[in-house]
Design a protein around this motif. Structure first.
Motif, mmCIF file in Angstrom:
data_model
loop_
_atom_site.group_PDB
_atom_site.id
_atom_site.type_symbol
_atom_site.label_atom_id
_atom_site.label_comp_id
_atom_site.label_asym_id
_atom_site.label_seq_id
_atom_site.Cartn_x
_atom_site.Cartn_y
_atom_site.Cartn_z
ATOM 1 N N VAL A 111 -13.502 -35.953 41.577
ATOM 2 C CA VAL A 111 -14.264 -35.355 42.731
ATOM 3 C C VAL A 111 -15.005 -34.233 42.572
ATOM 4 N N LYS A 112 -16.235 -34.456 42.812
ATOM 5 C CA LYS A 112 -17.392 -33.201 42.465
ATOM 6 C C LYS A 112 -17.232 -32.335 43.870
ATOM 7 N N VAL A 113 -16.738 -31.213 43.564
ATOM 8 C CA VAL A 113 -16.532 -30.175 44.631
ATOM 9 C C VAL A 113 -17.726 -29.574 45.014
ATOM 10 N N GLU A 114 -17.816 -29.705 46.479
ATOM 11 C CA GLU A 114 -19.015 -28.919 47.138
ATOM 12 C C GLU A 114 -18.713 -27.497 48.019
ATOM 13 N N THR A 115 -17.633 -27.732 48.474
ATOM 14 C CA THR A 115 -17.067 -26.570 49.228
ATOM 15 C C THR A 115 -15.611 -26.622 49.102
ATOM 16 N N ALA A 116 -15.020 -25.323 48.983
ATOM 17 C CA ALA A 116 -13.615 -24.800 48.631
ATOM 18 C C ALA A 116 -13.172 -23.919 49.644
ATOM 19 N N GLU A 117 -11.915 -23.771 50.001
ATOM 20 C CA GLU A 117 -11.214 -22.654 50.519
ATOM 21 C C GLU A 117 -9.776 -22.483 50.063
ATOM 22 N N VAL A 118 -9.439 -21.508 49.664
ATOM 23 C CA VAL A 118 -8.244 -20.831 49.192
ATOM 24 C C VAL A 118 -7.344 -20.698 50.424
ATOM 25 N N LEU A 119 -6.386 -21.476 50.885
ATOM 26 C CA LEU A 119 -5.524 -21.521 51.873
ATOM 27 C C LEU A 119 -4.419 -20.590 51.704
ATOM 28 N N SER A 120 -3.888 -20.308 50.445
ATOM 29 C CA SER A 120 -2.678 -19.414 50.294
ATOM 30 C C SER A 120 -2.912 -19.330 48.689
ATOM 31 N N PHE A 121 -2.795 -18.063 48.263
ATOM 32 C CA PHE A 121 -2.719 -17.631 46.751
ATOM 33 C C PHE A 121 -1.036 -17.540 46.213
ATOM 34 N N CYS A 122 -1.026 -18.007 45.179
ATOM 35 C CA CYS A 122 0.388 -18.179 44.551
ATOM 36 C C CYS A 122 0.640 -16.921 43.649
ATOM 37 N N LYS A 123 1.793 -16.184 43.737
ATOM 38 C CA LYS A 123 1.852 -15.128 42.946
ATOM 39 C C LYS A 123 2.663 -15.780 41.649
ATOM 40 N N LYS A 124 2.934 -14.864 40.588
ATOM 41 C CA LYS A 124 3.347 -15.319 39.408
ATOM 42 C C LYS A 124 4.778 -16.047 39.646
ATOM 43 N N LEU A 125 4.854 -17.328 39.022
ATOM 44 C CA LEU A 125 6.079 -18.193 39.095
ATOM 45 C C LEU A 125 6.895 -17.892 38.295
ATOM 46 N N PRO A 126 8.253 -18.024 38.733
ATOM 47 C CA PRO A 126 9.527 -17.976 38.072
ATOM 48 C C PRO A 126 9.714 -19.035 36.972
ATOM 49 N N PHE A 127 9.006 -20.077 37.292
ATOM 50 C CA PHE A 127 9.040 -21.381 36.031
ATOM 51 C C PHE A 127 7.835 -22.182 36.548
ATOM 52 N N GLU A 128 7.473 -23.113 35.540
ATOM 53 C CA GLU A 128 6.460 -23.912 35.705
ATOM 54 C C GLU A 128 6.638 -25.130 36.612
ATOM 55 N N ILE A 129 6.080 -25.535 37.450
ATOM 56 C CA ILE A 129 6.129 -26.613 38.115
ATOM 57 C C ILE A 129 5.750 -27.996 37.373
ATOM 58 N N LYS A 130 6.549 -28.385 36.489
ATOM 59 C CA LYS A 130 6.371 -29.517 35.551
ATOM 60 C C LYS A 130 7.770 -30.074 34.988
ATOM 61 N N ASP A 131 7.903 -31.495 35.285
ATOM 62 C CA ASP A 131 8.960 -31.903 34.920
ATOM 63 C C ASP A 131 9.493 -31.811 33.627
ATOM 64 N N PHE A 132 8.582 -31.772 32.813
ATOM 65 C CA PHE A 132 9.000 -31.694 31.325
ATOM 66 C C PHE A 132 9.634 -30.188 30.955
ATOM 67 N N ILE A 133 9.117 -29.192 31.764
ATOM 68 C CA ILE A 133 9.862 -27.992 31.335
ATOM 69 C C ILE A 133 11.017 -27.731 31.913
ATOM 70 N N LYS A 134 12.034 -27.437 31.161
ATOM 71 C CA LYS A 134 13.279 -27.239 31.181
ATOM 72 C C LYS A 134 13.609 -26.033 32.026
ATOM 73 N N LYS A 135 14.188 -25.779 33.139
ATOM 74 C CA LYS A 135 14.790 -24.665 33.694
ATOM 75 C C LYS A 135 16.460 -24.529 34.025
ATOM 76 N N SER A 136 16.964 -23.551 34.171
ATOM 77 C CA SER A 136 18.385 -23.596 34.329
ATOM 78 C C SER A 136 18.478 -23.972 35.759
ATOM 79 N N GLU A 137 19.734 -24.651 36.233
ATOM 80 C CA GLU A 137 19.989 -25.266 37.419
ATOM 81 C C GLU A 137 20.254 -24.106 38.607
ATOM 82 N N ALA A 138 20.583 -23.012 37.813
ATOM 83 C CA ALA A 138 20.699 -21.661 38.897
ATOM 84 C C ALA A 138 19.291 -21.321 39.315
ATOM 85 N N LEU A 139 18.727 -21.431 38.442
ATOM 86 C CA LEU A 139 17.040 -20.603 38.758
ATOM 87 C C LEU A 139 16.520 -21.812 39.685
ATOM 88 N N ARG A 140 16.686 -22.797 39.542
ATOM 89 C CA ARG A 140 15.968 -24.008 40.117
ATOM 90 C C ARG A 140 16.526 -24.061 41.791
#
Length: 638
Positions: free
Chosen positions: A134-163
C-alpha cells in the motif's frame, strides 16, 4: 436383541446421523456468511485481507507498526495479518514520511493509500498479502508506544513471568491471537450444537454459594453477617441437579469454576468448563452426546474425529497403563508376570506374591540400551522409590540374547527364555520390573512408562504422533476410595452425588468399598478432558451415602436432599475442561496459553498484583481482623 440394547444403540447412532446431516461432504459444516469485520470501524480493510484483486483501490488500514525499514517501508499488523506500506519519499508528503519514520515500533497508526502490486521479484510468498503493498498518502499516529519490555515476535523467547506481567503485550502475538480466536469458534459451535440442534437451555448459575462437602478446597468470600462466608463453587454440580428437579430437562453452561489449590501446567485456581446435565438419560446417552458435540465443534485444521470412542474400565486402565487416564498413542503396556514368577524359586518374589493383592509386573522399554543412558535408568528407579516407595529391577537384553540383571542370578536359562517370551523382549530392550501391592506397582510402572517415553523421544525415537487423536472413555470407577490419611474411612472417588453401578446397588449397604460407580471420564492422549456421572436421584440413598458411608453432615446439603423428595427425575451429566481441551487442540503444553489473563503457578495475577492487601477499614464491615506478621507490618509501613 433386548429392548435396553436397542435403546443404547439408538442413543449412539441417532445423534451422529443428525450431526452428519448438518455437514457437507468431507465432514465440513455448511458454509456460513463471512463476518463483516470492517463494520462500524474507521478502516476499510484489515491488514490480512488485501490481495492482487484489490490493486488500484484506496484503502484505510489501522494497526500496530511491526517494523520499519530505512524510512522506506513499514509493516503494519493487526489481528488478521500483516501488510507492507510504502512510505512516500516526495516533498509533498514529507510530513507523512517524517511521521511514519519517527514513530516507534508498536505505535498505533491509521493510514490511507492505494493498493499496488509489488515490483517483479519482490513478492513475499511467506505473507498472504505478499503480492501487494500500500502506497501511503495520509497517516495519523493514534498512539505512541514507549520502550517495550520485550519484542512482540513469536520467535523471541521471553520468561513466562515477564509475559504474564505484560499480558496485554503478549496478547498481540500471533500465537495467542490464534489460540483465543480458535477457542471462541469452538465454544460458538458447541453452543450451536447443544442449543440449536438438541434443545439445551443455557442457564447461568450463582457464583456465591455455600461450602460443598468433599472435593477440592474452595475459596471463601466474607459476608456482612458475622462469622458467615460464601464459597466460590468448584463446579455448578448442585445447581444443575436442581435444574433437572425443576424440570428444565437439558441444561448447558460455559461455567466459571474455582478451586483453591496450587496451579500446574494443566490447572488454574479459576477455570472454565462446558457444563452439561440431562434428565432421563443413561451413560450411553451422555457419551453419544459428547462424541457428537466434539465431532461437530472440532476445528477443521485438526482433521476429523472418528466415533464412537473406544472404552475401557478403570481396572483395565490401571492394569495395562498404571493410570486412569492412559495415553494410548504408544505401546509399552504393563505386563503381569506373576504366574511365571510363582513357578520360579525366587524367595523374595515369592514372599511378595503371597501377600493379599501381591503382584509382579513389568514394562518393556524398546531399544532402551540404545536410547537410555545409565543415569536415565537410575533416575527412573529413584523416581519410583521416591514417589511410590516402589523398588524397580532393570533387565537388559544383550546383543547375544542373554539377559543382564540382578535377577538373572536366580534364574536358569529356561526361566530367562520364558521371561523374554512373556515380555516379548528383543535385543537392546530394557525391562523395568516391580513386585508388590497391585495398585502401587501399577501406578509406579505407569509413571515410569510415561517418563521412559519422554526420555526415548528426547533421545530421538519417534514414539507418539503429536497429530494423533486418541480419545478414550474410562468407565466403571470405584464409587469410594480409602482416605489417604485414614484408610479405614472412605471418600468419594468422584463426588458424593454419583450413583452406584446398577449391578452393585446391594453392595452399597453391605460392602461399599466394593461398589462400582456410574462415573465416566473422557481422556485424550493421556489427558483427562472431561468427567461426569449418572447422579443419585433418590433422597434416601443420597442421605445414606452422606451420613453412613462418608460420615458427612447431611445438614449442609439439606436443600438438595429435600429437593430430591419432591419428584426427582433420573439424571446425569458431564463437564468438559475447556482450557485443557483447547490447549490440546493447539498443541500447547500449558493451559495458560489459551487463557487471556491466567494466574501464575502460585495463583497470582502478576499483571495486576492480585491478591492484594486491603485496609482494616475495608475489612470492618465483614467483621474480619488480620493479625499481621511483624515483617509484613514493617514492609507495609515502608
Amino acid at each position: 436383541m433386548a429392548v435396553p440394547s436397542v435403546l443404547r444403540l439408538l442413543h449412539r447412532v441417532l445423534p451422529r446421523l443428525g450431526a452428519q446431516q448438518a455437514r457437507l461432504s468431507g465432514g465440513q459444516l455448511p458454509p456460513a456468511r463471512a463476518p463483516d469485520i470492517n463494520s462500524f470501524v474507521a478502516r476499510t480493510n484489515t491488514c490480512g485481507e488485501l490481495r492482487a484483486a484489490h490493486v488500484g483501490q484506496e484503502v484505510t488500514l489501522c494497526g500496530w507498526i511491526q517494523y520499519q525499514r530505512q524510512g522506506l517501508f513499514l509493516v503494519l499488523r493487526d489481528f488478521q495479518g500483516l501488510t507492507q506500506l510504502v512510505i512516500p519519499q516526495d516533498e509533498a508528503h514529507s510530513h507523512v514520511r517524517k511521521l511514519l519514520s519517527n514513530a516507534p515500533v508498536e505505535s498505533v497508526v491509521r493510514v490511507t493509500g492505494i493498493v499496488s502490486s509489488r515490483p517483479p521479484g519482490q513478492e513475499n510468498v511467506k505473507m498472504p498479502t505478499g503480492d501487494i503493498e500500500v502506497k501511503v498518502e495520509t497517516a495519523e499516529v493514534l498512539s505512541f508506544c514507549k520502550k517495550l519490555p520485550f519484542e512482540i515476535k513469536d520467535f523471541i523467547k521471553k520468561s513466562e513471568a515477564l509475559r504474564m506481567q505484560y499480558r496485554y503485550l503478549d496478547l498481540r502475538s500471533s500465537r495467542l491471537q490464534h489460540n483465543l480466536r480458535l477457542r471462541s469458534r469452538v465454544v460458538m459451535r458447541m453452543r450451536e450444537y447443544l442449543c440449536n440442534h438438541h434443545g439445551f437451555v443455557d442457564v447461568e448459575t450463582p457464583t456465591l454459594f455455600k461450602r460443598t462437602p468433599g472435593g477440592a478446597k474452595e475459596f471463601l468470600v466474607p459476608s456482612r453477617e458475622v462469622g458467615k462466608f460464601y464459597s466460590l463453587p468448584q463446579s455448578p454440580q448442585q445447581f444443575k441437579q436442581l435444574l433437572m428437579i425443576g424440570g428444565l430437562d437439558r441444561y448447558f453452561q460455559v461455567a466459571r469454576c474455582y478451586r483453591d489449590e496450587g496451579s500446574r501446567p494443566d490447572r488454574q485456581p479459576e477455570f472454565t468448563q462446558i457444563d452439561i446435565e440431562m434428565s432421563f438419560v443413561d451413560q450411553a446417552g451422555i457419551q453419544s452426546l459428547i462424541e457428537g458435540l466434539l465431532q461437530y465443534s472440532w476445528p477443521e485444521e485438526r482433521g476429523p474425529i472418528t466415533t464412537p470412542f473406544p472404552s475401557m474400565t478403570y481396572e483395565e486402565a490401571l492394569a495395562a497403563y498404571g493410570t486412569d487416564k492412559p495415553d494410548t498413542r504408544f505401546g509399552m503396556k504393563i505386563v503381569d508376570i506373576s504366574d511365571a514368577l510363582r513357578r520360579w524359586d525366587v524367595r523374595f518374589v515369592q514372599n511378595v506374591l503371597s501377600y493379599p493383592h501381591g503382584t509382579a509386573k513389568a514394562i518393556c522399554v524398546p531399544q532402551g540400551v540404545r536410547y537410555l543412558k545409565n543415569k536415565d535408568l537410575e533416575s527412573l528407579k529413584e523416581a519410583a522409590k521416591c514417589q511410590f516407595n516402589q523398588e524397580i529391577v532393570d533387565v537388559i537384553c544383550r546383543p547375544d540374547g542373554s539377559l543382564k540383571s540382578l535377577l538373572t542370578k536366580f534364574l536358569g536359562e529356561e526361566q530367562q527364555s520364558e521371561l523374554k517370551q512373556v515380555l516379548n523382549m528383543q535385543v537392546d530392550d530394557v525391562v523395568l520390573l516391580a513386585a508388590g501391592e497391585h495398585k502401587q506397582v501399577c501406578s509406579a510402572l505407569g509413571s515410569l512408562r510415561l517418563e521412559s517415553a519422554d526420555l526415548l523421544e528426547a533421545a530421538g525415537m519417534v514414539l507418539r504422533d503429536p497429530a494423533a487423536l486418541h480419545f478414550l472413555w474410562v468407565v466403571d470407577f470405584p464409587l469410594f476410595l480409602p482416605k489417604e490419611e485414614n484408610p479405614t474411612e472412605l471418600e468419594s472417588a468422584h463426588h458424593p452425588f454419583t450413583a452406584p453401578h446398577p449391578l452393585d446397588t446391594d453392595l452399597l449397604y453391605s460392602d461399599p468399598a466394593k461398589v462400582r460407580s456410574q462415573h465416566y471420564d473422557l481422556v485424550l492422549n493421556g489427558n483427562e478432558i472431561g468427567g461426569g456421572s449418572i447422579r443419585i436421584h433418590d433422597a434416601e440413598q443420597q442421605r445414606f451415602v452422606l451420613e453412613k458411608v462418608l460420615k458427612e453432615d447431611s445438614e449442609v446439603l439439606s436443600h438438595l436432599l429435600e429437593a430430591l423428595e419432591f419428584g426427582a427425575p433420573p439424571h446425569g451429566g458431564i463437564a468438559l475442561g475447556l482450557d485443557r481441551l483447547i490447549s490440546l487442540i493447539v498443541g500447547s503444553p500449558s493451559i495458560r496459553d489459551v487463557i487471556a489473563f491466567p494466574k501464575s503457578f502460585k495463583g497470582r495475577d502478576l499483571m495486576g498484583n492480585a491478591p492484594d492487601y486491603v485496609t482494616p477499614e475495608e475489612l470492618e464491615p465483614y467483621h474480619i481482623h488480620v493479625s499481621w506478621p511483624v515483617a509484613e507490618t514493617e514492609a507495609k509501613k515502608n
